[in-house]
Structures are given as C-alpha cells and as structure tokens.
Enzyme design. Structure first.
Site, PDB file in Angstrom:
ATOM      1  N   ASP A  62       0.841  -1.231   0.008  1.00  0.00           N
ATOM      2  CA  ASP A  62      -0.033   0.164   0.107  1.00  0.00           C
ATOM      3  C   ASP A  62       0.713   1.126   0.002  1.00  0.00           C
ATOM      4  O   ASP A  62       0.920   1.934   0.907  1.00  0.00           O
ATOM      5  CB  ASP A  62      -1.088   0.022   1.262  1.00  0.00           C
ATOM      6  CG  ASP A  62      -0.078  -0.106   2.269  1.00  0.00           C
ATOM      7  OD1 ASP A  62       0.925  -0.471   2.522  1.00  0.00           O
ATOM      8  OD2 ASP A  62      -0.825   0.300   3.619  1.00  0.00           O
ATOM      9  N   GLU A  63       1.354   1.595  -1.075  1.00  0.00           N
ATOM     10  CA  GLU A  63       2.482   2.600  -1.388  1.00  0.00           C
ATOM     11  C   GLU A  63       2.317   3.167  -2.777  1.00  0.00           C
ATOM     12  O   GLU A  63       1.604   4.040  -3.028  1.00  0.00           O
ATOM     13  CB  GLU A  63       3.808   2.193  -0.798  1.00  0.00           C
ATOM     14  CG  GLU A  63       4.624   3.730  -0.683  1.00  0.00           C
ATOM     15  CD  GLU A  63       5.861   3.429   0.167  1.00  0.00           C
ATOM     16  OE1 GLU A  63       6.698   4.330   0.155  1.00  0.00           O
ATOM     17  OE2 GLU A  63       6.046   2.472   1.082  1.00  0.00           O
ATOM     18  N   TRP A 108      16.140  13.789  -2.537  1.00  0.00           N
ATOM     19  CA  TRP A 108      14.637  13.871  -3.399  1.00  0.00           C
ATOM     20  C   TRP A 108      14.277  14.887  -3.750  1.00  0.00           C
ATOM     21  O   TRP A 108      13.871  15.020  -5.131  1.00  0.00           O
ATOM     22  CB  TRP A 108      13.797  13.550  -1.827  1.00  0.00           C
ATOM     23  CG  TRP A 108      13.654  12.179  -1.408  1.00  0.00           C
ATOM     24  CD1 TRP A 108      12.787  11.172  -1.770  1.00  0.00           C
ATOM     25  CD2 TRP A 108      14.714  11.354  -0.855  1.00  0.00           C
ATOM     26  NE1 TRP A 108      13.035   9.922  -1.487  1.00  0.00           N
ATOM     27  CE2 TRP A 108      14.448  10.032  -0.804  1.00  0.00           C
ATOM     28  CE3 TRP A 108      16.012  11.678  -0.271  1.00  0.00           C
ATOM     29  CZ2 TRP A 108      15.141   8.965  -0.087  1.00  0.00           C
ATOM     30  CZ3 TRP A 108      16.751  10.701   0.398  1.00  0.00           C
ATOM     31  CH2 TRP A 108      16.314   9.335   0.394  1.00  0.00           C
ATOM     32  N   GLU A 140      14.284  -3.895  -1.742  1.00  0.00           N
ATOM     33  CA  GLU A 140      14.236  -2.875  -1.283  1.00  0.00           C
ATOM     34  C   GLU A 140      15.424  -2.693  -0.308  1.00  0.00           C
ATOM     35  O   GLU A 140      15.920  -1.708  -0.146  1.00  0.00           O
ATOM     36  CB  GLU A 140      12.906  -2.478  -0.800  1.00  0.00           C
ATOM     37  CG  GLU A 140      12.743  -1.253   0.200  1.00  0.00           C
ATOM     38  CD  GLU A 140      11.552  -0.929   0.726  1.00  0.00           C
ATOM     39  OE1 GLU A 140      11.095   0.124   0.871  1.00  0.00           O
ATOM     40  OE2 GLU A 140      10.729  -2.061   1.049  1.00  0.00           O
TER      41      GLU A 140
END
Length: 896
Positions: free
Chosen positions: A498-499, A564, A767
C-alpha cells in the site's frame, strides 16, 4: 522525379524517427514540436557513412510522405550533421489532424537516402477545444458509494463497482476520418459496437487530477460505418478515487469520490463537414459484473451479472439510468495530450511450477516477480468462486507470504456464470507478485489455466546485455524487471504494498541505469510535469509526484528532502546527456532556479541543515550512518555544479552558480574534513559522495580514496551503503584505480550484496539488503518490498564500464562516446547492444588466453574516445579514437 527518388545509393539511412520522443504521437501540447532520428549504414555503405544534410517532410498520407511529398511542410535539403530539429519559426501544425512525417539524409559523398519509413502524428486538440462534459453515475455519498444494501456491490473496502456507460448514435454516411479524444477521472476502457478501442491499460495514467489530466487520441475510422452506432465505456476508480498510498486514515478519495469519463468524437466527412459527438447527458449508465475494482483491494467480478451485448445497438435499456454531468472539484483540470507511451500488457508468463496446499487451494509460481495480473481460463458450474491471492514470496512453511503487503489485500475474485469456457482478468487493478494462491469454492469441469500478464508504461527496450557470469546475467534481469514493474505512469517505489509512490530520490539514483535498458525520454517528460505540479509557491520540489496521497491532510505537497527535492535537476541533466534534448531543460529552468534559491535562502552559511524536511539521509544503509548534513551539503554542491552545466547548455550566465559551488566547497571542507584528513562520520557513503561529486581538492583526494578502500576491506569486502551511496560505489572504485575491488563487490554473494539476494532466489531487486536473511528471516513487515529498483543503480556501471558504453559530456545525446572498458576474466565476456537516439552501439569482448578481442560497432556520425585498462595496450595504443563503423581490437597486457 521527386527529390527522394534521385540516386538512392547513399551510405546511410534514417531510422528510429521520433517526434517529442515518441514514435507515434497521440497529441501535441506544443504545436511547434521537435523531431529526431537515428542513423544506420545502408546496404550501399563502403565509406563516408556520416550525415552531411537532412530533409524533413510532413504530409497528410503515408504514401505521399514516403514518396517525398510534403503537403504540410518540406524543409528542403539542409546542411548539418545533427539529428534533432524543430519546425521553422512561425510554422505550426494544424490541430485535430492525422499527419505523417519522414526524414531523408545525405552522406559524406552527398548521396541521398530514400525517405525513412514515415511516422504518425495525431496533433490533438487545444484544451479550450474540448466541449465534452465529464460524465458519471448519479451522485453518491462522499465515501464514494451507495448506502450499504447487503448485495454483491457492498464490500468491506467501500470500493465502488465499475460503471458502464453507453450512447447510441446514427450516422447517415461513413466518415472519411474519425478521431476519438478520451480521458477519465479514474480509469477507462472505450468501445464501439462492442469492440474495444486501443490496447492501453490503466489509461489515462496518474497525474495530479486537481491540476491536469492527460487525454488519449485514437483513430476510429475503421470502426464507423453508415447506420446505427453504439459508443460505450467502462470506468473504474484507479488513482482518482480508489485506495492508494499507505495512509489508512484516508485510504482513498484523494482527488474525488467517483470516476468520470470525457469523450469527444470528431467525424470528418467527404464534403469537409465536421460532426462532433460529446460525452453529455445523452449517455446512460448502469453497474455490471465488476462488483468493485481497486488497486489495493483487488477486483471482484461476478459473471452472473454479465450485461451481455451492452455496447450494441437496440438492447433493452430499462435498467440503465441517465448519467450526470460532473463539474470536478476543486476545479476543472487542465487537459493535456499524453506525453509518453501508454501502459500496455508487455509480457505473458506461464507458471513454472505449482504446489497443492489442500483440496481447494493451489499455489502457482510464475518464476518471476512482476507487476500486473493473472488471466484465468475456467470451465465451472454457475456460482463457483475463484479467489486469487498474490504475493512475492513463500514463507518457511511454503505458504503465501503477504505480511509485507501491509494494507494491500491484493485479492481478485471471480464468480463463474456456468456458461462454458470463461476467461477472466482484472481491468482496473494490478498487483506485484511472483506467486498466486488460487482457492476454488464450487465445482469445476476442468483445471483452471493461469497466465501472468506483466504491464508497464510501454517504454521501448533499448539495451540488451549478456555476460559470461550467470549471477551478473541474473542481476541484469532483476534490474530490468524491477524497472518494468515500477515504471507505470510514474516511477513507483514498489508495485505490491500500500504505497506505490513516485519517490524522487529512488528514481534519480536509478535514472542513468534506467536509460540503458529502456527509452525513458518521453516518460521523464511526463513525470517532470508531475514534479513541477507538486512544486510549492516557495519553489520546493516534492518528495513524491504526484503528491496528493502521500500526506492527504497537508494543504500543500510534502516538501522534498535533500536528494529527493534535488532529483528534477539531476534527472533533467541526465536526460540532456542521454538524449541531447535541451527542450526539457528549458522548460524546467525557472523551477530549477526557484529550488536553488529556496535552499540558499535558508542556508546562508553554505551548510545544508535547515529546511531539509524529512531529511532521509542515506536511506536504508547497512552499518554506520552517514552524517546527514554532510550528505545534504554534498548534494547541494552536486546540483550547483549541474546548474553551471545547464546554464551553459542553455546559453545562460553560469557565473552565479560557479560562485555558489566554490563557496559551498569551502564550507564543506571546513565543516566535514577532520584534522587527520578523514571525513566526518568516516563512512563509505561520505567518501563516495565527496569523490564522485568532485568536492575535495586534489591534495585530499588520494587519502579519501585510500580510506574508502580501507573501509570496504574492514567490512570484509562488503558494501555498507544505502540508496544514495550505492549508485557511486563501483564507479568511484573504478575511477580511483580499484577496478578489481569494484568487480569483487559486484560478484560477492554473501550478505550484504546483490549476489546474496540472487543466491536466495531473487528475480527482482530487493528494497533492503536484509529483506530476508538466513538468521532472521523476513525483515520488518512494515517496509520490505522485494521489487524496488533503487539498489539496481549499479546497472549504470555495468553498462558504462564493463560494457564500455558511456556518454561523452562534451557531445550530449551520444553524438560521441567515452569507452573505458574493464576486462576481467571473472566476468568472462560481455555482449552489449544499446540503441541510442543516434543509432545502434555494440560492444562485445571476450578473452583469448591473456588477450582480449573487442568488437565495436558505432553508428554513422558517432565517434568514440577509447581508453584501455591501465595494464593493457593494443595495436592502436592504449588511448585512441574510433570513427563510425565496425572495429575489432586486440588488447593485450603491457610487458616490461
């Protein structure tokens, strides 16, 4: 005789034609687009295989353009060796047109080629030319559904059924050209007389629907004839109103509460008359067999509720209701033409094995972690229920492991109609999985057949490589599949849990790798708009794009952390280096300046410690943590240097950025270089960033390089980097003369390493280095994806150094190469093919005892600056330049 027919014996041919980076354009946002092409040698090539002139022709039919006739534009023969051009100033292409274009080129002996195979352009509509209304089912409650009614449409997810829409029209005559302009708030499939139009999936893709929505253009001429016509669509929630992200306090409805369709059909007749059919109140809607469809919950289809020939004329519409014309809140979004390729089904995989759990349940292993869905063919009694559960791994008991999915249920349900052979696959959901658990409740007449279908934004594959080392080959496959599985409208972090956000730093560290495997030029052009849409009024780029679901309670997008928020500048520069496209840099210049101004305003002393927001640092690193202020400041220096280069490329003044970069370097050395010459924190990543970003003066570089090697050796020859550091590891070691150590790190299979995951069955990039270990089993179920491309950033080094295919910063767009291959017997051999925007590049090498035979192919007009490994030379020497064409080089050790 036309110009294209004169002496068709040129040594070169144009190929790979692209407009706005697309082989087939579905609409233009800029009516003065750019065009590009690659080159290859023709069958007549013997010498002079380079371009001296070109000619661009645009016309209304493929045949006329292929014959060299340009009814829209003919540039005529123009001198030049470039492969990138715009229309002449003042010339714009007509809207709502279907055009063709081609290129003709002349070689070094001034001999012309034939016209290249023409490419299509649908010029599309201006935003103000859309007269259609957004339409959808009647008003529903804010949660996005009707009052619970204890029927098949009620569900614990509060997910909506898909809506079916239709309208009948009558045509007195067949149009000579018919174009459908389509979009949705949510997802859609479009039909004419029961036939689906296009092969897109998950259209129109994900944007910030409060700001912009992209539309698709389809030529539907062949689907329309005189008589009665039924137009139809199915719409689902998708990113618009479905559940996305990981905030369970507001799991869905981030943009709106119900999906809507936009349809504008343009019909052109022989007499020049244009008729327009719009989505409006004349359409009808009802619910059908798709009981709900949601990215995280999955899709449920009850075939007993089938609407039959719902998109045919003359059916009973008693239970159909009028649609409602919708005015989206908070405003009408801007309508843009699609900027990149559509998402499509790109691969089909049969199960490799299966494991029977009990009388009802079987687990299927497809042998590859992928993003997509399962197509299931069944023959069963009416009401038989098929439950498909998806997971990436099996647990120690051989059962499906789903804890790492968090709140993503990832279950598809199909209830059979009992009408013979039935085929099911979801329309409006996708999952990340390698394993599927099928549970059957009811009677079946035959064993179900399952096929996994991978989907992605259909970015063309550009690179293929094979080596003599099986683990490296599997690593290349894992990188490719993780890219494929996560490049769906935006570059997501993972496809399963859920991302599924477009995290910016994950992308920027991987971007150079991604460009080798696939053509991502158009993909970034689209995503850069998402990033700019998420930029705040202060100039702050976001952590993710599109931004809304990450923190649905913020009034503004979540501001980006160092590395980012810096990602747009980094990727913009990489895009220019790979594709030679200044257009994107020019579009982004002011947003770039705004971001740089914001950082400097809040950090006047040159150390980046304020307004760093979530400040993730070297995310998921193993071992000692790297000082975050050091990481932040290093990245600030990096993007300041890039602004120097970008300004120079755009013809702007670079001095302010050069002054800033010099000031930041001095601040960095004062703050982070200790008296003994070591860097503060003394970690692998600290030295990697300082060396690769060229921060340290020459007198400190040697000591930093030696300390980096010492730290790796002290870690037992293992890496200790996270997302940010890993990209620089092998390139820096190679640059400082530690190529053997770089290869050793690549080939290591003990924890932590790339080989460790592969030794334990990984078919995609994990990941976390410790996603699973023998001692501890699975890592935290709170964050543990097994399909996450960031650590695949080593791919850029495999391509640029092991294969020796690297761009030359002095000649952006692969107009020239730098080739610095690493020949290592542990690798065995390398066979690499890369389709650059300028043409196909090949690099194949293998050992013959201690010598290396290296075959190179360079496309017309592309040269290469070669530097052999330090201990090797050749009959051309150890450093030399290669001209376009085919070359075979024998490299051998230097003897005393």
């Amino acid at each position: 005789m036309t110009l294209s027919n004169i002496g068709q014996v040129g040594a070169i041919l144009a190929k790979g034609l692209k407009c706005q980076h697309l082989a087939r354009v579905q609409g233009l946002n800029d009516r003065r687009p750019f065009f590009s092409w690659a080159l290859e040698e023709s069958s007549f090539a013997t010498r002079n295989a380079y371009q001296t002139a070109w000619r661009l022709v645009i016309g209304s039919t493929r045949a006329s353009v292929l014959d060299g006739q340009g009814s829209i534009w003919d540039s005529g023969k123009r001198a030049g060796n470039g492969n990138f051009t715009y229309l002449d100033q003042g010339l714009i292409l007509p809207r709502d047109s279907h055009l063709w274009w081609s290129i003709q080129v002349w070689d070094g002996e001034d001999k012309p080629s034939q016209m290249a195979e023409p490419a299509e352009i649908f010029t599309g509509l201006a935003a103000d030319a859309f007269k259609a209304s957004w339409i959808g089912r009647y008003f529903v409650l804010p949660a996005g559904r009707d009052v619970p009614q204890d029927n098949l449409y009620d569900n614990r997810f509060q997910a909506r059924p898909a809506d079916y829409l239709r309208r009948e029209i009558r045509l007195d005559e067949a149009p000579v050209r018919a174009t459908a302009y389509l979009s949705a708030l949510g997802l859609y499939e479009f039909y004419i007389n029961g036939k689906r139009i296009g092969d897109d999936v998950m259209a129109p893709g994900w944007t910030d629907y409060h700001t912009r929505v992209e539309y698709q253009t389809h030529d539907v001429t062949d689907h329309l004839a005189a008589g009665d016509i039924c137009l139809g669509a199915i719409i689902g929630e998708g990113w618009y109103s479905g559940r996305i992200g990981h905030n369970q306090r507001r799991a869905g409805n981030h943009y709106g509460g119900r999906p809507a369709l936009l349809c504008q059909l343009h019909l052109e007749y022989a007499d020049g008359r244009i008729e327009t059919i719009l989505s409006d109140s004349n359409w009808m809607t009802r619910q059908g067999p798709i009981c709900y469809s949601d990215f995280l919950a999955g899709e449920m289809v009850d075939a007993r509720l089938s609407l039959g020939d719902w998109c045919q004329c003359g059916i009973d519409t008693t239970y159909w209701q009028p649609v409602e014309e919708i005015i989206p809140e908070p405003r009408l979004p801007q309508l843009d033409a699609s900027r990149c390729q559509p998402a499509r089904e790109v691969a089909r995989l049969a199960p490799k094995s299966k494991f029977v759990q009990d009388a009802q349940t079987t687990i299927y292993d497809f042998g590859q972690n992928l993003s997509g869905y399962v197509e299931m063919t069944v023959k069963a009694s009416e009401g038989t229920r098929f439950l498909l559960r998806h997971g990436e791994m099996l647990d120690s008991d051989g059962r499906l492991y789903t804890e790492n999915l968090r709140y993503a249920v990832s279950e598809d349900i199909y209830i059979a109609s009992g009408n013979g052979v039935e085929v099911f696959h979801p329309r409006f959901t996708f999952h990340g999985f390698q394993y599927v658990e099928l549970t059957i409740e009811g009677e079946t007449e035959a064993e179900p057949e399952l096929m996994a279908i991978a989907i992605q934004t259909d970015t063309p594959v550009t690179g293929q490589m094979k080596t003599g080392h099986p683990m490296v080959n599997q690593l290349l496959s894992n990188i490719f599949w993780s890219q494929r599985d996560n490049f769906l409208s935006v570059p997501t972090d993972c496809p399963q849990r859920d991302e599924r956000y477009g995290w910016a730093a994950d992308a920027q560290v991987f971007w150079r790798t991604a460009g080798y495997f696939m053509d991502i030029s158009a993909f970034l052009t689209k995503w850069m708009e998402d990033l700019i849409d998420g930029q705040s009024d202060e100039g702050v780029f976001p952590d993710v794009a599109p931004t809304k679901p990450l923190n649905p309670y913020r009034l503004t997008p979540q501001p980006g952390a160092p590395a980012w928020g810096d990602a747009p500048i980094i990727m913009g520069w990489m895009h220019y280096q790979r594709y030679g496209d200044k257009d994107l840099l020019d579009r982004c210049w002011h947003p770039f300046v705004d971001w740089m101004t914001y950082i400097e305003r809040h950090n006047p002393d040159g150390i980046r410690r304020r307004e760093v927001h979530n400040n993730y640092g070297d995310w998921l690193s193993i071992g000692p943590a790297t000082d975050r202020e050091l990481v932040n400041t290093a990245y600030w220096i990096y993007i300041a240097d890039l602004m120097i280069d970008i300004a120079s490329a755009l013809g702007k003044e670079p001095l302010p950025w050069r002054t800033l970069a010099d000031r930041l370097r001095k601040a960095f050395i004062k703050a982070f270089v200790m008296e003994d010459g070591r860097l503060k924190g003394d970690t692998q990543t600290a030295y990697l960033l300082a060396l690769d970003f060229n921060i340290l003066p020459e007198d400190l570089r040697g000591a930093a390089a030696r300390r980096l090697v010492d730290l790796i050796e002290a870690a037992g020859g293992h890496l200790q980097t996270g997302f940010l550091g890993v990209r620089h590891l092998c390139p820096v070691l190679s640059d400082i003369g530690a190529e053997d150590l770089a290869v050793s790190l690549l080939l290591k299979d003990t924890y932590p390493s790339w080989g460790f995951s592969i030794k334990h069955g990984a078919t995609s990039i994990w990941e976390r280095w410790d996603g699973w270990t023998e001692e501890k089993g699975f890592q935290s179920k709170a964050m543990n994806s097994f399909n996450h491309y960031a650590y695949g950033s080593v791919g850029e080094w495999i391509w640029s150094r092991l294969a020796g295919i690297d761009w030359d910063v002095e000649a952006p767009g692969y107009r020239a190469l730098v080739m610095r291959p690493i020949f290592d017997k542990r690798i065995g051999f390398v066979e690499a093919v890369y389709d650059a925007h300028t043409g196909r590049i090949e690099s194949h090498w293998h050992f013959r005892e201690s010598d290396v035979e290296w075959a190179i192919a360079l496309p017309p007009g592309v040269s290469a600056s070669v530097r052999l490994p330090e201990a090797m030379t050749s009959d051309r020497g150890s450093q030399f330049t290669l001209e376009p064409g085919h070359h075979v080089i024998r490299a051998y050790p230097i003897t005393a």
